[in-house]
Design a protein around this motif. Sequence first.
Motif, PDB file in Angstrom:
ATOM      1  N   UNK A  33     -31.927 -44.083  68.250  1.00 10.80           N
ATOM      2  CA  UNK A  33     -32.580 -42.774  68.148  1.00 10.80           C
ATOM      3  C   UNK A  33     -31.577 -41.688  67.737  1.00 10.80           C
ATOM      4  N   UNK A  34     -30.402 -41.708  68.347  1.00 12.92           N
ATOM      5  CA  UNK A  34     -29.375 -40.708  68.012  1.00 12.92           C
ATOM      6  C   UNK A  34     -28.888 -40.906  66.582  1.00 12.92           C
ATOM      7  N   UNK A  35     -28.680 -42.138  66.184  1.00  9.36           N
ATOM      8  CA  UNK A  35     -28.231 -42.411  64.811  1.00  9.36           C
ATOM      9  C   UNK A  35     -29.270 -41.910  63.806  1.00  9.36           C
ATOM     10  N   UNK A  36     -30.543 -42.169  64.070  1.00 10.24           N
ATOM     11  CA  UNK A  36     -31.610 -41.723  63.156  1.00 10.24           C
ATOM     12  C   UNK A  36     -31.702 -40.202  63.112  1.00 10.24           C
ATOM     13  N   UNK A  37     -31.469 -39.571  64.235  1.00 13.83           N
ATOM     14  CA  UNK A  37     -31.514 -38.103  64.294  1.00 13.83           C
ATOM     15  C   UNK A  37     -30.489 -37.488  63.344  1.00 13.83           C
ATOM     16  N   UNK A  38     -29.322 -38.110  63.260  1.00 10.74           N
ATOM     17  CA  UNK A  38     -28.236 -37.548  62.460  1.00 10.74           C
ATOM     18  C   UNK A  38     -28.076 -38.175  61.075  1.00 10.74           C
ATOM     19  N   UNK A  39     -28.578 -39.401  60.901  1.00  6.70           N
ATOM     20  CA  UNK A  39     -28.324 -40.102  59.639  1.00  6.70           C
ATOM     21  C   UNK A  39     -29.600 -40.554  58.922  1.00  6.70           C
ATOM     22  N   UNK A  40     -30.764 -40.200  59.458  1.00  8.12           N
ATOM     23  CA  UNK A  40     -32.009 -40.605  58.816  1.00  8.12           C
ATOM     24  C   UNK A  40     -32.336 -42.061  59.096  1.00  8.12           C
TER      25      UNK A  40
END
Length: 89
Positions: A33-40
């Motif tokens: 979730x955190x990765x998607x928040x910052x990297x799509x």
Amino acid sequence: MTEQKPPVIEFPCDYPIKVIGEAGAALREKTIAIMRQHAGDIDESLITERESREGRFVAITVTIVATGKPQLDDIFTDLKATGIVKMVL
């Protein structure tokens, strides 16, 4: 003697981030979730998991397309703030 400088990263680039924490679904879900928040969107085939010998900890490696140092700093900060992540490499 010359001072050795750290390697310079050219952005954008594929950048693997390893997250280590206690084993459990919460770690994987929160990390992604955190990765998607910052990297799509993240290619699921670029996510690997490895349990420790005794199964207490898990290392999750997610390869993202990094756009710059501020993005990476934000990801590292948010991961560490979860309370379930023990280490980010």
